[in-house]
Each structure stands twice: as structure tokens, then as C-alpha cells.
Scaffold this active site. Structure first.
Site, PDB file in Angstrom:
ATOM      1  N   CYS B 114       3.214   5.227  -4.723  1.00  0.00           N
ATOM      2  CA  CYS B 114       2.111   5.591  -6.562  1.00  0.00           C
ATOM      3  C   CYS B 114       1.101   4.272  -5.916  1.00  0.00           C
ATOM      4  O   CYS B 114       0.279   4.674  -6.555  1.00  0.00           O
ATOM      5  CB  CYS B 114       2.712   4.739  -7.225  1.00  0.00           C
ATOM      6  SG  CYS B 114       4.268   4.830  -8.104  1.00  0.00           S
ATOM      7  N   HIS B 413       1.113   8.559 -15.444  1.00  0.00           N
ATOM      8  CA  HIS B 413       1.342   7.663 -13.989  1.00  0.00           C
ATOM      9  C   HIS B 413       1.267   8.835 -13.364  1.00  0.00           C
ATOM     10  O   HIS B 413       3.014   8.904 -13.298  1.00  0.00           O
ATOM     11  CB  HIS B 413       1.867   6.538 -14.380  1.00  0.00           C
ATOM     12  CG  HIS B 413       2.068   6.296 -13.083  1.00  0.00           C
ATOM     13  ND1 HIS B 413       1.185   6.044 -11.848  1.00  0.00           N
ATOM     14  CD2 HIS B 413       3.407   5.738 -12.265  1.00  0.00           C
ATOM     15  CE1 HIS B 413       2.168   5.963 -10.891  1.00  0.00           C
ATOM     16  NE2 HIS B 413       3.274   5.412 -10.893  1.00  0.00           N
ATOM     17  N   CYS B 448       2.137  -1.336  -7.597  1.00  0.00           N
ATOM     18  CA  CYS B 448       3.046  -1.460  -6.759  1.00  0.00           C
ATOM     19  C   CYS B 448       3.609  -0.637  -7.188  1.00  0.00           C
ATOM     20  O   CYS B 448       2.872   0.443  -7.185  1.00  0.00           O
ATOM     21  CB  CYS B 448       3.883  -2.502  -7.728  1.00  0.00           C
ATOM     22  SG  CYS B 448       4.208  -1.206  -9.740  1.00  0.00           S
TER      23      CYS B 448
END
Lengths: 333, 462
Positions: B114, B413, B448
Site C-alpha cells: 500500500c 483504497h 501503512c
């Protein structure tokens, strides 16, 4: 646990019987006769009877055979593909160095050979693996020339029958100061009794809290074990006990479904510890409730609170059942 | 006789690596010119048949159009995808070739779960700061809808062995190793390979350890939706987003959600922790306060100040510095998504800053509780002392400065695309604030990532 010389209950030395080669799967691998890890141990152990000619319960005093098997000159040159299959199965990193669980697999056929002797008093099938304790002084690498020894000892009462230790050792070929690896597998044979008639005693198994009352720690991992888990470990280890292979064959021994090999779960936990275990370590496990397949096992593999090595525990989260617990503690060289 | 060594003649672009002297000493500023992304879409919806490279090319082409970069040879285009098919090697380079940029624009793929988009930005900014390039694009793309599906290892090994076999007999022998169970396709999972726990389960453990309440998580989720809605309504994204496949806004954002609606959702993660002896915890993480699986792509244009001026382009902000971190999560010592908690104190110390020096704090909302555990950890004296090696609490962040225009809970996301979305948003926020106040403004970015990774950065108005 120190590496002692094989001895009878009375303390006398065991008769050493030297076999020409390791029976079964590992020997086949070593000779390069098998290129695949899918060799069935059933085929690999044709000369061993499936069930020992055990005495029936109450059929007279029990005595372990006063013999230790020894195989020297065990070549490991050809073990690389077998070791690779084992490492993939239990999530060990690829390496020419054998993890302690692999040496258990290597010595397993010789230990089995002790248990299927005609004078071995307990039935191989139906025995329950209670616990296992290994001292791995390693490293042992592919290509090392080894000697393997195995015998049974320490017949003693258990609250549900009798228990024995199957001891296996791996030595440098020709001997040495001490074993490179020593494993003690403790088995329970239900329904048997010792001559003194005392059925109770310390059984060495973890406390069995009633179902649903044990409170697990926070998990560090979760294993999703497929229905073929037992067959896969059976193929690599040679331990093709029917309780691990299919629901049908497990039902014959009183299990609702196939159950995972305890040593598979312990080997996964050992692999999870990883390089932190070092080259020499003591690896122990006590088995609790069996892992039914397919199934999900929550595990916590955590540094021990006293700072020496790791503790691990595996459980069924919805039912709050402990499957196994143990430790991996570094040994001084 | 003149020989023509290339088919496209002389380079057209002006940017050609290091300027001036043979050796570059010191570093110069890397600035953010602007960004462009496509609206993010919930998996399986509007972009169901869009590939990673189609989405990245669309986002890149929108950036080219916005800043008039047609035919321009940029220093580098860097990006990646987390779920990437093996045939997409050189995916970013292929996107460049499919765009209006000069085909002489180099490119490479990178991947850091990510954090991919932010890591790409760090790479491009560093090359610019070192004078190795004068301009570059950073970004990322990800699709859940069009994710690659793999075959099982035994089938893959058998197919490869058959391919390598020299005889028909050998091929048949290799294929005979395949068992029926091996034919089951493998879809990508968000499970951590080393632990077998999904990211949500890992975060549920962290959430329980830090005692983050369901209410706090739902409030943060609600704020994300409200803030993102307000940002869209105010036109904030008008020059940051290009429509794609008929979608003009992120389709995950729910303007009409409420605390009541969020409170009605059933927990999905951490359900087995209720019986834990260590932290008996009622499960708190729901689909509402966790990020949905999303498709999308984003890009950011970075340059040297000189290059931006020479091309008559605006400058939003300076990419000041960055820090990555990783944590030991495998045996539960630290939470999987806690790496930014470690990175930020190091980053700020190096730059002589404290949390109070930031006007905006962008913390990627992998889960609402990721933001909340991050904030709680920085306020915890024992944790900061023992785990971060600080003399006391690292500090508090004014909630009004966090994710002011919404973040991943509302926008969604698409793993590798999130970094570019946040960098462009943060750059525009500090530019706006500086224009309003006449004073410098500063943003902290924290992302993160799986594997216990984290990437963080400082962005400052110019």
C-alpha cells in the site's frame, strides 16, 4: 534430557541390532530411487506389517523389546528433493540444513520398525502421540554421513493406559561425543495395564480444561488447513496412519474426520520461530485436542517471558480448544 | 555520409538528466506541480473490466493533458501495482508508450504494497533532488476487479516441468503429477503470507491491544465521508481528477451516512478475540470503519523548480523529506500496520520538527482504527519510551488537522494508487493554506502497508 545409552528398564544394555539401511521412505530417497515426494509410505514400507502382533489387554505382563536398532552409513546426498518437499510443506525456508522436524521424519521409519516388531507389546495403530521432545544439536546438512538409532523405553502407567517413549537418535556416522539429534516421542496405548496394576500416574499431557473454558492468548497467526493436510504430510513423512488420511479411515478409529499429524503442527510452529531458534535448540510439544481436517488453527508463537526462546500454542478459536503447546529454546553449543 | 541512428530524430524534450556540471554536489528542491487520478470505484462496479495499465494510462494521460506535456521527454515515470499480472512486467513503461509523452521517457515499476504510490514519489523526488532528473511522474494503480488469478504451485510446477521436458513422454509424465485439487485457481488474498492472518485480523488485534472503541472508529469513518463529500462539493478535486468510464466522482463516498447507520453494521474482524485471556475484546471493526476493496489509479507530477518555471507550470509544494520503517509483527511484538508510528518520529527529528508544526496530517485510513492506534501510540509515554526510544510522549495531533478532505475510508483504497491521491491532496492543501494566510503551510503524510511496512513524508508550501 541427556543422551543416554540405550538401556532396559532394569538398567541393562539393550542388544544392538544393526540393520543394513533405513527402512522405508527416507532410505528410498537416500538411494535416489524416488524423485518425487508423493511416494506412499504404504508402498515404501512393504516389508513391515501394518499392525503389530500386539498382546490383547490383560494378556500377561507387558515388556518392551530389549533391542535397539542401529543403521550406520546413512547417506543423505540424495535427500535434497525430499528435504525441499518437507520444507515447503511446513513452511521452512529452503536450505540444505535439516530442521529438527525433518530429522524426526528421517528417523521415523526406524522407530516404527521397533514398534512393529513381533515382540513389541502394544499395537502401532491406535496409539496416541502425547508429546515429543527433541534436542537438536545440529546443524545436519544434506550430504552428511549419519548413523540412526532407535529403541523403545520407559514403559509406565498413564491414567488411560500405558505410555512409552520411542527414542531416536541421529549421530555422525561412526559415532561421536554425543548425538546430533535426539527425539523422544511419548505414546499412549489405551486400555493396557502394567503388572503392578496402577492405572493412574502423571501422564505428561497438558491440562485438559473442559471445553469452552480455556482462554487463549492473542493469535500471531492462523493456519487454514485443507482436507489434504494429513495426506500431504503422510506422503512426505511416511507416517500414513489412517487417522490422518481420510474421514472414512479416521472414523474407523473413532475420529469424526481425518486429523492433522501432531508433528506437522509442531513443525509448522518450529518453522514459525525461524532463524531466532539458532543452530542448536530444544523443541518440545504436548498434544491436546486433535486438529480435525479441514480446519482452522489459531496460533500464538511468542518470545518466552523469561527471555529464553519461544513458546507456542495452537487452538480452535470458536470452540476454545487447545490443540498443542510447546517451546523452542536455544541450547548452548 | 550522415547515418540516422534512431527513427524518431533528435530528442524533443528539454529535460535531459543532470543540469550543468559533471558532478552534482548537494541537493536541490523537488516540487510537486500537480496530480491527476481517476475517480476511485468500488471493486466489481464501474471499472470491473478495466485493467491496471488501462487505468494508469488514463490517469497519466489526464496529467499530460492538464499540464501540456504532450511529446515531452520526462526524466522518469515511476509507479506500480500491488496485484499485478506477470505479463505486466514494465507496466509503467508500457503505459508511457500508450500515452502522449515522448516515447523517450524512461519508466520503471516498483511495489511496496500500500506504500507503492508514496515510495514512487520518494524515488522521483530523490532523483530530482540529486539532479539526476529534472522532472518525473510518480503514481500507482490497482484493480481488485481485474486481479490476476494464479494456478496452484503443484499445477504451475507440473506445467513448467512439461514445458521444459524434451520428449512427449517426458511432458506426459510431468502432467501426470497434477492432481484434481491442484486445478483450483488461486485468487489474490490480503492475508499476510507469514502469519496467515488477514490484514483486518491483524489490525483487530492491534485495535484490541490499544482499546480503541467502536464509537471512535465510526466517528472517524463518518468524518471521512463528510470531509470527502465536502471536498468534492467545493470543487477541490476539479483539477486533481479526470473522469474515467463515465465515473466523475469516487463512488464509495456516502454523503448520507450517519453514526446510526455505521453503528448498525456487524463486526467483520476480530470476532474470535472476545475469548482472549490477554485482551478480551468485543469486536469493533466493521465494513463501515474498514476500507473497501477499490479500483483506481493516480499520478503526481514532480519537478525541479527550474524545470517547472521553464515550462511555465505552477508549483503547489515542496517534497521535503521522507522516511520508511518496518516493524517486527510476526510474533506479535508490534502491530502489522504500526510502522508509520516508528517512521514519523525519526523523520521529524531529522527535520527539527514536532507534530505541532503541521497544518495538515494525512494518515491513510486502512482502517479507522489504524489512524486511532497511531494517534494513541504517539500519546502513550510508556510506548514512546520503550518502543520508539523517545524521552516521553511523541505528541498529540489536533483532530481538526487530520484527513481534512477525507481519506481512504470514504474514497476507497486501490492499494498502489493511494499514495498519489494523498500526495496530490496534501500538496494542494498546503498551497491553498499558504495562499490564504500568506504563511508557509506544512503537511505530514503517513501510509501503512502490508508486511509491517510504512512510508511517511513531509510536504511544505513554497
Amino acid at each position: 534430557m541427556t543422551a543416554t545409552r540405550p538401556a532396559t528398564v532394569a538398567g541393562g544394555p539393550l542388544r544392538i541390532e544393526t540393520l543394513p539401511s533405513l527402512p522405508g521412505l527416507a532410505g528410498l530417497y537416500a538411494r535416489g530411487a524416488a524423485a518425487s515426494g508423493r511416494i506412499a509410505a504404504g508402498r515404501a514400507l512393504p516389508h513391515l506389517p501394518v499392525v503389530g502382533t500386539a498382546l490383547e489387554p490383560g494378556d500377561g505382563p507387558l515388556a518392551l523389546p530389549d533391542v535397539a536398532y542401529r543403521v550406520s552409513g546413512v547417506e543423505t546426498d540424495g535427500l535434497a528433493p525430499h528435504l525441499r518437499d518437507y520444507q515447503r510443506l511446513v513452511h521452512e525456508p529452503a536450505s540444505d540444513t535439516m530442521p529438527a522436524g525433518y530429522l524426526h521424519v528421517l528417523a521415523f521409519p526406524l522407530a516404527t520398525a521397533v514398534m512393529v516388531r513381533g515382540d513389541f507389546p502394544l499395537p502401532l495403530l491406535g496409539m496416541v502421540h502425547l508429546s515429543n521432545a527433541v534436542e537438536h544439536r545440529g546443524p545436519v546438512r544434506v550430504g552428511d554421513l549419519l548413523e540412526v538409532r532407535a529403541w523403545a523405553e520407559n514403559l509406565r502407567p498413564h491414567r488411560r493406559g500405558v505410555q512409552i517413549d520411542l527414542v531416536a537418535e541421529v549421530w555422525p556416522d561412526g559415532g561421536g561425543e554425543r548425538a546430533l539429534w535426539r527425539g523422544v516421542s511419548t505414546y499412549l496405548a489405551k486400555g493396557f495395564h502394567l503388572p503392578d496394576g496402577s492405572p493412574s500416574g502423571v501422564d505428561g499431557s497438558p491440562e485438559r480444561a473442559p471445553s469452552g473454558t480455556w482462554a487463549p492468548p492473542l493469535p500471531t497467526g492462523r493456519w487454514a488447513l485443507g482436507p489434504g493436510t494429513g495426506r500431504a504430510y503422510g506422503a512426505v513423512s511416511g507416517d500414513r496412519n489412517p487417522i490422518h488420511l481420510s474421514a472414512l479411515s479416521a472414523k474407523a478409529f473413532g475420529y469424526p474426520r481425518a486429523i492433522a499429524h501432531g508433528m506437522y503442527t509442531a513443525a509448522r510452529a518450529l518453522a514459525d520461530v525461524g532463524n531466532a531458534r539458532g543452530d542448536a535448540y530444544r523443541w518440545t510439544v504436548h498434544f491436546g485436542r486433535p486438529v480435525l481436517l479441514p480446519g482452522t488453527v489459531d496460533v500464538a508463537v511468542t518470545p518466552a517471558e523469561d527471555g529464553t526462546g519461544f513458546r507456542y500454542v495452537g487452538w480452535n478459536a470458536p470452540r476454545r480448544l487447545k490443540h498443542f503447546e510447546g517451546g523452542v529454546v536455544p541450547l548452548d553449543a | 555520409m550522415a547515418t540516422r541512428k534512431t527513427t524518431n530524430g533528435a530528442p524533443r524534450g528539454a529535460s535531459s538528466g543532470a543540469t550543468g556540471s559533471a558532478r552534482t554536489t548537494g541537493v536541490r528542491d523537488a516540487v510537486i506541480v500537480g496530480g491527476n487520478r481517476i475517480p476511485f470505484s468500488r471493486a466489481g462496479k464501474r471499472y470491473a473490466d478495466a485493467s491496471n495499465s488501462e487505468m494508469f494510462t488514463a490517469a497519466l494521460e489526464g496529467l499530460v493533458a492538464r499540464f501540456g506535456l504532450q511529446g515531452e521527454r520526462l526524466g522518469e515515470v515511476v509507479g506500480g501495482a500491488v496485484l499485478k499480472h506477470s505479463r505486466d512486467f514494465n507496466m509503467i513503461r508500457e503505459s508511457v508508450l500508450g500515452s502522449s509523452l515522448s516515447p523517450q521517457t524512461p519508466a520503471f515499476d516498483l511495489q511496496q504494497a500500500c506504500a507503492t504510490g508514496l515510495e514512487a514519489t520518494i524515488n522521483v523526488a530523490n532523483k530530482i533532488r540529486l539532479g539526476q532528473i529534472d522532472s518525473g511522474v510518480a503514481g500507482g494503480t490497482d484493480t481488485i476487479s481485474d486481479a490476476p488469478i494464479a494456478v496452484s504451485d503443484p499445477l504451475r510446477r507440473a506445467l513448467l516441468a512439461a514445458q521444459h521436458a524434451k520428449t512427449l513422454q517426458g511432458r506426459l509424465k510431468a502432467l501426470a503429477q497434477v492432481r484434481p485439487g491442484d486445478l483450483k485457481p488461486l485468487t489474490p488474498a490480503t492475508d499476510e503470507p507469514r502469519t496467515g492472518l488477514s490484514m483486518g485480523e491483524h489490525q483487530a488485534i492491534t485495535t484490541a491491544r490499544w482499546g480503541i472503541s467502536r464509537e471512535a472508529q465510526d466517528e472517524l469513518a463518518l468524518a471521512s465521508h463528510q470531509n470527502l463529500t465536502a471536498a468534492w462539493d467545493s470543487g477541490f478535486f476539479d483539477d486533481l481528477v479526470t473522469p474515467f468510464r463515465g465515473l466523475t466522482r469516487d463512488d464509495n463516498v456516502r454523503a448520507d451516512t450517519s453514526l446510526e447507520k455505521l453503528a448498525s453494521l456487524k463486526p467483520v474482524f476480530g470476532k474470535s478475540l472476545a475469548t482472549s485471556a490477554e485482551v478480551p475484546a468485543v469486536p469493533t471493526m466493521t465494513a463501515g470503519n474498514s476500507t473497501p476493496l477499490t479500483d483506481g489509479a493516480s499520478t503526481v507530477l514532480l519537478a525541479s523548480t527550474d524545470w517547472a518555471q521553464a515550462h511555465d507550470l505552477p508549483v503547489l509544494a515542496r517534497f521535503v523529506d521522507a522516511e520508511t520503517a518496518a516493524v517486527d509483527f510476526v510474533h506479535g511484538h508490534e502491530g502489522l500496520l504500526m510502522a508509520p508510528v516508528h517512521a514519523v518520529p525519526r523523520l521529524l527529528a531529522r527535520n527539527g520538527l514536532t507534530l505541532a508544526d503541521f497544518d495538515f496530517v494525512e494518515i491513510h485510513e486502512a482502517f479507522a482504527s489504524t489512524v486511532l492506534t497511531t494517534l494513541a501510540a504517539w500519546e502513550d509515554a510508556d510506548y514512546c519510551k520503550n518502543e520508539l526510544g523517545l524521552p516521553g510522549p511523541f505528541g498529540s495531533v489536533d483532530r481538526a488537522r487530520i484527513n481534512v478532505n477525507g481519506s481512504s475510508l470514504a474514497a476507497g483504497h486501490p492499494f498502489a494508487a493511494t499514495g498519489g491521491r494523498i500526495v496530490a491532496t496534501a500538496a494542494k492543501l498546503v498551497a491553498q493554506r499558504a495562499a490564504e494566510t500568506g504563511k508557509p503551510a506544512r503537511a505530514l503524510v503517513s501510509v501503512c502497508a502490508a508486511g509491517g511496512l510504512g512510508a511517511t513524508a513531509i510536504i511544505e508550501s513554497v
